[in-house]
Design a protein around this motif. Structure first.
Motif, PDB file in Angstrom:
ATOM      1  N   GLU A  80       0.823  -1.207   0.000  1.00 22.08           N
ATOM      2  CA  GLU A  80       0.000   0.000   0.000  1.00 22.08           C
ATOM      3  C   GLU A  80       0.857   1.257   0.000  1.00 22.08           C
ATOM      4  OE1 GLU A  80      -3.452   0.488  -0.177  1.00 22.08           O
ATOM      5  OE2 GLU A  80      -3.251  -1.585  -0.870  1.00 22.08           O
ATOM      6  N   LEU A  81       1.933   1.240   0.755  1.00 20.20           N
ATOM      7  CA  LEU A  81       2.846   2.386   0.778  1.00 20.20           C
ATOM      8  C   LEU A  81       3.429   2.644  -0.612  1.00 20.20           C
ATOM      9  CD1 LEU A  81       4.733   1.653   4.126  1.00 20.20           C
ATOM     10  CD2 LEU A  81       3.117   3.520   3.721  1.00 20.20           C
ATOM     11  N   LYS A  82       3.773   1.563  -1.312  1.00 17.80           N
ATOM     12  CA  LYS A  82       4.332   1.698  -2.663  1.00 17.80           C
ATOM     13  C   LYS A  82       3.305   2.283  -3.621  1.00 17.80           C
ATOM     14  CE  LYS A  82       7.756  -2.040  -2.345  1.00 17.80           C
ATOM     15  NZ  LYS A  82       8.140  -3.396  -2.855  1.00 17.80           N
ATOM     16  N   LYS A  83       2.049   1.813  -3.506  1.00 19.02           N
ATOM     17  CA  LYS A  83       0.996   2.311  -4.395  1.00 19.02           C
ATOM     18  C   LYS A  83       0.805   3.815  -4.231  1.00 19.02           C
ATOM     19  CE  LYS A  83      -1.790  -1.930  -4.682  1.00 19.02           C
ATOM     20  NZ  LYS A  83      -3.101  -2.536  -4.325  1.00 19.02           N
ATOM     21  N   LEU A  84       0.909   4.295  -2.997  1.00 18.57           N
ATOM     22  CA  LEU A  84       0.702   5.712  -2.703  1.00 18.57           C
ATOM     23  C   LEU A  84       2.001   6.508  -2.771  1.00 18.57           C
ATOM     24  CD1 LEU A  84      -1.799   5.309   0.283  1.00 18.57           C
ATOM     25  CD2 LEU A  84      -2.339   5.917  -2.085  1.00 18.57           C
ATOM     26  N   ASN A  85       3.090   5.808  -3.097  1.00 14.99           N
ATOM     27  CA  ASN A  85       4.405   6.451  -3.207  1.00 14.99           C
ATOM     28  C   ASN A  85       4.806   7.157  -1.902  1.00 14.99           C
ATOM     29  OD1 ASN A  85       6.791   6.981  -4.637  1.00 14.99           O
ATOM     30  ND2 ASN A  85       6.053   9.014  -5.259  1.00 14.99           N
ATOM     31  N   ILE A  86       4.481   6.509  -0.789  1.00 12.99           N
ATOM     32  CA  ILE A  86       4.859   7.036   0.529  1.00 12.99           C
ATOM     33  C   ILE A  86       6.171   6.378   0.935  1.00 12.99           C
ATOM     34  CG2 ILE A  86       4.219   7.262   2.952  1.00 12.99           C
ATOM     35  CD1 ILE A  86       1.288   7.047   2.091  1.00 12.99           C
ATOM     36  N   LYS A  87       7.203   7.184   1.069  1.00 12.58           N
ATOM     37  CA  LYS A  87       8.522   6.624   1.359  1.00 12.58           C
ATOM     38  C   LYS A  87       8.996   6.887   2.787  1.00 12.58           C
ATOM     39  CE  LYS A  87       9.923   6.950  -3.468  1.00 12.58           C
ATOM     40  NZ  LYS A  87      10.902   7.514  -4.447  1.00 12.58           N
ATOM     41  N   SER A  88       8.358   7.804   3.464  1.00 13.75           N
ATOM     42  CA  SER A  88       8.731   8.108   4.857  1.00 13.75           C
ATOM     43  C   SER A  88       7.664   8.996   5.467  1.00 13.75           C
ATOM     44  CB  SER A  88      10.101   8.806   4.912  1.00 13.75           C
ATOM     45  OG  SER A  88      10.044  10.060   4.243  1.00 13.75           O
ATOM     46  N   GLY A  89       7.765   9.196   6.779  1.00 16.95           N
ATOM     47  CA  GLY A  89       6.845  10.091   7.467  1.00 16.95           C
ATOM     48  C   GLY A  89       5.841   9.369   8.338  1.00 16.95           C
ATOM     49  N   VAL A  90       4.863  10.116   8.810  1.00 15.51           N
ATOM     50  CA  VAL A  90       3.808   9.582   9.674  1.00 15.51           C
ATOM     51  C   VAL A  90       2.665   9.076   8.802  1.00 15.51           C
ATOM     52  CG1 VAL A  90       2.185  10.093  11.535  1.00 15.51           C
ATOM     53  CG2 VAL A  90       4.449  11.186  11.510  1.00 15.51           C
ATOM     54  N   VAL A  91       2.260   7.831   9.051  1.00 16.41           N
ATOM     55  CA  VAL A  91       1.214   7.200   8.233  1.00 16.41           C
ATOM     56  C   VAL A  91       0.183   6.542   9.138  1.00 16.41           C
ATOM     57  CG1 VAL A  91       0.699   5.470   6.474  1.00 16.41           C
ATOM     58  CG2 VAL A  91       2.842   6.777   6.360  1.00 16.41           C
ATOM     59  N   GLU A  92      -1.081   6.812   8.838  1.00 18.31           N
ATOM     60  CA  GLU A  92      -2.164   6.106   9.525  1.00 18.31           C
ATOM     61  C   GLU A  92      -2.458   4.810   8.770  1.00 18.31           C
ATOM     62  OE1 GLU A  92      -5.011   9.408  11.620  1.00 18.31           O
ATOM     63  OE2 GLU A  92      -5.220   9.142   9.446  1.00 18.31           O
ATOM     64  N   PHE A  93      -2.526   3.725   9.515  1.00 18.59           N
ATOM     65  CA  PHE A  93      -2.867   2.427   8.936  1.00 18.59           C
ATOM     66  C   PHE A  93      -4.221   2.006   9.501  1.00 18.59           C
ATOM     67  CE2 PHE A  93       1.719   2.589   8.601  1.00 18.59           C
ATOM     68  CZ  PHE A  93       1.967   2.036   7.350  1.00 18.59           C
ATOM     69  N   PHE A  94      -5.195   1.836   8.616  1.00 23.71           N
ATOM     70  CA  PHE A  94      -6.535   1.427   9.031  1.00 23.71           C
ATOM     71  C   PHE A  94      -6.615  -0.097   8.920  1.00 23.71           C
ATOM     72  CE2 PHE A  94      -6.790   5.797   7.784  1.00 23.71           C
ATOM     73  CZ  PHE A  94      -7.648   6.367   8.711  1.00 23.71           C
ATOM     74  N   TYR A 149      -7.008  -9.227   6.361  1.00 22.98           N
ATOM     75  CA  TYR A 149      -5.647  -8.801   6.059  1.00 22.98           C
ATOM     76  C   TYR A 149      -5.576  -7.411   5.419  1.00 22.98           C
ATOM     77  CZ  TYR A 149      -4.553 -13.790   6.620  1.00 22.98           C
ATOM     78  OH  TYR A 149      -4.413 -15.067   7.105  1.00 22.98           O
ATOM     79  N   GLN A 150      -6.709  -6.801   5.165  1.00 22.10           N
ATOM     80  CA  GLN A 150      -6.734  -5.545   4.417  1.00 22.10           C
ATOM     81  C   GLN A 150      -6.095  -4.402   5.195  1.00 22.10           C
ATOM     82  OE1 GLN A 150     -10.659  -4.439   3.163  1.00 22.10           O
ATOM     83  NE2 GLN A 150      -9.942  -2.833   1.765  1.00 22.10           N
ATOM     84  N   THR A 151      -5.312  -3.610   4.491  1.00 26.25           N
ATOM     85  CA  THR A 151      -4.640  -2.463   5.095  1.00 26.25           C
ATOM     86  C   THR A 151      -4.864  -1.241   4.207  1.00 26.25           C
ATOM     87  OG1 THR A 151      -2.887  -3.871   5.983  1.00 26.25           O
ATOM     88  CG2 THR A 151      -2.443  -1.531   5.900  1.00 26.25           C
ATOM     89  N   VAL A 152      -5.360  -0.157   4.809  1.00 27.54           N
ATOM     90  CA  VAL A 152      -5.543   1.111   4.093  1.00 27.54           C
ATOM     91  C   VAL A 152      -4.646   2.153   4.742  1.00 27.54           C
ATOM     92  CG1 VAL A 152      -7.179   2.935   3.482  1.00 27.54           C
ATOM     93  CG2 VAL A 152      -7.906   0.528   3.435  1.00 27.54           C
ATOM     94  N   CYS A 153      -3.901   2.879   3.908  1.00 23.15           N
ATOM     95  CA  CYS A 153      -2.929   3.852   4.422  1.00 23.15           C
ATOM     96  C   CYS A 153      -3.380   5.289   4.140  1.00 23.15           C
ATOM     97  CB  CYS A 153      -1.562   3.653   3.778  1.00 23.15           C
ATOM     98  SG  CYS A 153      -0.858   2.018   4.021  1.00 23.15           S
TER      99      CYS A 153
END
Length: 337
Positions: free
Chosen positions: A275-289, A327-331
């Motif tokens: 999910e991080l790769k899909k959103l191109n999130i490489k660092s920082g604070v992330v909420e995981f639902f 197993y679903q994860t939303v970022c």
């Protein structure tokens, strides 16, 4: 209502082969053979413990090659269990056996006494691996027995092992694919554990066999677990049951008392990274639902997954959402002032 088994072990009885990995007494902690009275006693105990829940329970004969034992002894055990099924107090009878110990006559007997589920110890669908580990049957035996069981309307269970002598991740994955193609109702996955007093132990100590390490087993089995679940095949066991005897006699292999939990946690981590790769999130604070029931899986044992995310530069904040699947994860990236 949760399913349960009244488990009775028939250790190594009826098995005509000594597989490279097998030490039944160590695996089950049992050595004595059950009698018909033992079956009746176990049923009575279960009725007192489970009450009305016995209607969702099976009387299960595990630990050996049930349909290869002495025929009179087999029918004696089945006859002791059958009245509890015929009366409707229990759902059915489950047995485990070898793929080459199934034929039409055997299935006639099993159905006569109310057997509802048959599990086959396939272990591998590679004939080379089966031969190297002295299984004494072929992949064709697995296919033929599975077909006959399903034609009778009985529940089919298939057991496989990973990390066997002469096997590898590719062969194990192919085994899972071939097992799934047989459309079993249930699957058990057992990573190979090297037990003292077995041929596999001799191969290990001589350097001829390199068993899987725990992280290797988790990496592979997490993929196999998801593969089966994606095809609606219920994995009812992942990893050997923990026991004092097993821990005392284990020399090597991919073993952990909470092996399934480790695999489910690995699935959660991989989903989060994807999910991080899909959103191109490489660092920082992330909420995981995460689904509330999966929070511990996401965190991982000893916060392993949170630590791994931290190493990637991600500070994880966990939010619960009961609408999500297991197993679903939303970022969601959280901008910082």
């Amino acid at each position: 209502m949760k399913h349960s088994n009244v488990a009775l072990f028939v250790p190594h009885n009826g098995c005509p082969h000594q597989c490279s990995f097998c030490n039944q007494r160590t695996i089950t902690g049992k050595n004595e053979q059950p009698t018909a009275q033992d079956v009746k006693n176990a049923i009575e105990t279960a009725e007192n413990t489970l009450g009305e829940n016995t209607k969702n329970a099976e009387i299960a004969f595990f630990g050996g090659s049930f349909t290869a034992i002495d025929r009179n002894y087999m029918t004696e055990l089945l006859a002791a269990a059958a009245p509890s099924v015929q009366s409707g107090r229990f759902y059915g009878i489950r047995i485990s056996t070898r793929p080459d110990a199934i034929d039409g006559e055997i299935l006639d007997i099993l159905q006569k006494y109310g057997v509802t589920a048959v599990e086959l110890g396939a272990q591998s669908m590679s004939d080379d691996v089966l031969y190297a580990n002295h299984r004494g049957h072929t992949s064709s035996d697995v296919i033929n027995a599975s077909t006959m069981i399903k034609e009778r309307g009985m529940s089919l269970g298939l057991q496989m092992m990973t990390g066997l002598y002469k096997s590898n991740d590719e062969k194990d994955t192919e085994t899972a694919e071939e097992i799934a193609a047989l459309k079993p109702d249930t699957v058990r996955i057992y990573p190979t554990v090297v037990l003292k007093g077995t041929e596999l132990y001799d191969l290990y100590t001589s350097g001829k066999y390199q068993p899987q390490k725990l992280d290797e087993g988790v990496n592979l089995c997490s993929k196999l677990l998801k593969y089966f679940e994606d095809r609606n095949i219920n994995v009812i066991r992942l990893g050997l049951h923990d026991s004092d005897s097993l821990r005392e006699n284990m020399a090597a292999g991919a073993y952990h008392p909470a092996f399934r939990e480790l695999c489910e946690s690995e699935i959660m981590y991989n989903n989060a990274v994807e999910e991080l790769k899909k959103l191109n999130i490489k660092s920082g604070v992330v909420e995981f639902f995460i689904n509330p029931k999966s929070v511990s899986r996401f965190i991982g044992q000893k916060r392993k997954n949170l630590d791994r995310l931290s190493e990637l530069g991600i500070t994880a904040i966990i939010r619960q959402d009961s609408r999500l699947t297991k197993y679903q994860t939303v970022c969601r990236y959280v901008p910082q002032n």
